[in-house]
Design a protein around this motif. Sequence first.
Motif, mmCIF file in Angstrom:
data_model
loop_
_atom_site.group_PDB
_atom_site.id
_atom_site.type_symbol
_atom_site.label_atom_id
_atom_site.label_comp_id
_atom_site.label_asym_id
_atom_site.label_seq_id
_atom_site.Cartn_x
_atom_site.Cartn_y
_atom_site.Cartn_z
ATOM 1 N N TRP A 78 45.708 29.609 46.727
ATOM 2 C CA TRP A 78 45.977 31.010 46.378
ATOM 3 C C TRP A 78 47.356 31.422 46.864
ATOM 4 O O TRP A 78 48.158 31.987 46.117
ATOM 5 C CB TRP A 78 44.908 31.919 46.973
ATOM 6 C CG TRP A 78 45.226 33.377 46.785
ATOM 7 C CD1 TRP A 78 45.961 34.179 47.617
ATOM 8 C CD2 TRP A 78 44.872 34.201 45.663
ATOM 9 N NE1 TRP A 78 46.070 35.450 47.093
ATOM 10 C CE2 TRP A 78 45.417 35.490 45.905
ATOM 11 C CE3 TRP A 78 44.140 33.972 44.498
ATOM 12 C CZ2 TRP A 78 45.256 36.548 45.007
ATOM 13 C CZ3 TRP A 78 43.968 35.031 43.604
ATOM 14 C CH2 TRP A 78 44.522 36.293 43.862
ATOM 15 N N VAL A 85 50.742 32.651 44.623
ATOM 16 C CA VAL A 85 51.361 33.965 44.818
ATOM 17 C C VAL A 85 52.828 33.797 45.197
ATOM 18 O O VAL A 85 53.712 34.513 44.702
ATOM 19 C CB VAL A 85 50.608 34.768 45.893
ATOM 20 C CG1 VAL A 85 51.366 36.047 46.251
ATOM 21 C CG2 VAL A 85 49.202 35.122 45.403
ATOM 22 N N ALA A 91 48.174 37.413 31.714
ATOM 23 C CA ALA A 91 48.258 38.664 32.473
ATOM 24 C C ALA A 91 47.268 39.704 31.977
ATOM 25 O O ALA A 91 46.878 40.609 32.724
ATOM 26 C CB ALA A 91 49.670 39.228 32.397
ATOM 27 N N THR A 92 46.861 39.580 30.722
ATOM 28 C CA THR A 92 45.946 40.567 30.140
ATOM 29 C C THR A 92 44.731 39.936 29.475
ATOM 30 O O THR A 92 43.809 40.641 29.076
ATOM 31 C CB THR A 92 46.672 41.435 29.099
ATOM 32 O OG1 THR A 92 47.328 40.584 28.142
ATOM 33 C CG2 THR A 92 47.704 42.336 29.766
ATOM 34 N N TYR A 109 41.985 37.154 30.329
ATOM 35 C CA TYR A 109 41.539 36.390 31.491
ATOM 36 C C TYR A 109 40.615 35.243 31.090
ATOM 37 O O TYR A 109 40.051 35.237 29.991
ATOM 38 C CB TYR A 109 40.844 37.325 32.488
ATOM 39 C CG TYR A 109 41.640 38.584 32.726
ATOM 40 C CD1 TYR A 109 42.949 38.515 33.182
ATOM 41 C CD2 TYR A 109 41.092 39.836 32.452
ATOM 42 C CE1 TYR A 109 43.700 39.663 33.386
ATOM 43 C CE2 TYR A 109 41.835 40.989 32.652
ATOM 44 C CZ TYR A 109 43.148 40.901 33.107
ATOM 45 O OH TYR A 109 43.890 42.031 33.291
ATOM 46 N N ALA A 133 41.965 33.071 38.164
ATOM 47 C CA ALA A 133 42.169 34.304 38.927
ATOM 48 C C ALA A 133 43.583 34.409 39.503
ATOM 49 O O ALA A 133 44.256 35.431 39.342
ATOM 50 C CB ALA A 133 41.138 34.409 40.050
ATOM 51 N N ALA A 134 44.037 33.370 40.178
ATOM 52 C CA ALA A 134 45.362 33.424 40.808
ATOM 53 C C ALA A 134 46.467 33.471 39.763
ATOM 54 O O ALA A 134 47.442 34.233 39.897
ATOM 55 C CB ALA A 134 45.559 32.228 41.736
ATOM 56 N N SER A 152 46.299 34.519 36.558
ATOM 57 C CA SER A 152 46.303 35.802 35.854
ATOM 58 C C SER A 152 46.776 36.929 36.757
ATOM 59 O O SER A 152 47.530 37.810 36.330
ATOM 60 C CB SER A 152 44.904 36.116 35.317
ATOM 61 O OG SER A 152 44.581 35.294 34.213
ATOM 62 N N ALA A 153 46.346 36.935 38.000
ATOM 63 C CA ALA A 153 46.740 38.008 38.919
ATOM 64 C C ALA A 153 48.243 38.024 39.159
ATOM 65 O O ALA A 153 48.876 39.095 39.171
ATOM 66 C CB ALA A 153 45.989 37.858 40.247
ATOM 67 N N THR A 154 48.827 36.842 39.337
ATOM 68 C CA THR A 154 50.273 36.805 39.579
ATOM 69 C C THR A 154 51.055 37.165 38.321
ATOM 70 O O THR A 154 52.086 37.849 38.399
ATOM 71 C CB THR A 154 50.704 35.420 40.086
ATOM 72 O OG1 THR A 154 50.221 34.393 39.204
ATOM 73 C CG2 THR A 154 50.151 35.160 41.477
ATOM 74 N N ALA A 173 50.012 39.162 35.943
ATOM 75 C CA ALA A 173 49.855 40.605 35.752
ATOM 76 C C ALA A 173 50.798 41.382 36.661
ATOM 77 O O ALA A 173 51.392 42.396 36.257
ATOM 78 C CB ALA A 173 48.403 41.003 36.014
ATOM 79 N N ALA A 174 50.969 40.921 37.888
ATOM 80 C CA ALA A 174 51.848 41.610 38.831
ATOM 81 C C ALA A 174 53.306 41.558 38.390
ATOM 82 O O ALA A 174 54.084 42.476 38.702
ATOM 83 C CB ALA A 174 51.698 40.989 40.219
#
Length: 235
Positions: free
Chosen positions: A97, A101, A134-135, A137, A142-143, A145-147, A149-150
């Motif tokens: 994770w 990031v 990013a949008t 999923y 998880a990691a 897509s989350a990064t 999206a950020a």
Amino acid sequence: MGSEPGAPVALVTGSNRGSGLAIARGLLAAGYRVRSLNRTPLGDPDLGELPCDLADAGAVVAATGRVVEEEGGLDLCVANAVDRVFTPVAQMSAADWDRQVAVNLSSVFHLARTALPALRARRGLFVVMGSHAATHYFEGGAAYSATKAALKGLVETLLLEERPHGVRACLLSPGAIANFDDDTAPTKITTDSVGRFVADLVTRMPADLVVGEVEFRPARLPGAPVAGIDRLLHV
């Protein structure tokens, strides 16, 4: 490095393979002098490589500063490097994770913060490779897509803050790309197409506008539903 004296300078991260390599080669063909930050250098003299682990903030800052010093300026940054580990949240290690990031998100911040003075001086471009993930999923993502999206929030804020200083920030959000050498799926975008698209965008963007975000998709769809990251084939 293969470019004419006085050519615009582009810095690309993660250009030792896949779409990053195609972007670097597309920029070379468009007349840029390319410098690259790669964790594992490819050994191509035209890429102007510096070994750099993008998960190491200090290494990103030092390598970016060295490029600016050696080249005397910077016209374009393309933040392309990515780390992907597709594992369910319940099984993902903290180390996996944290590295995703660091590479996918934090390195973009450190690259931008270090490069901005040089980009301001030449009214340059800061381009970030995002993703439809990013949008849209998928299991195990998880990691990733989350990064991704950020990055939208980071790039949009950078656009608002730096537009008065002449720097234009742009987020590219592609669908599924055939990023591995053995991937010949006809329903994915080829890396060559990505490289040509990015080079065309940055060389042809009129000076009196900024393209905040561009999303592009494969032209063909697979016939049957799929799971995991292949869900992006249906976007």
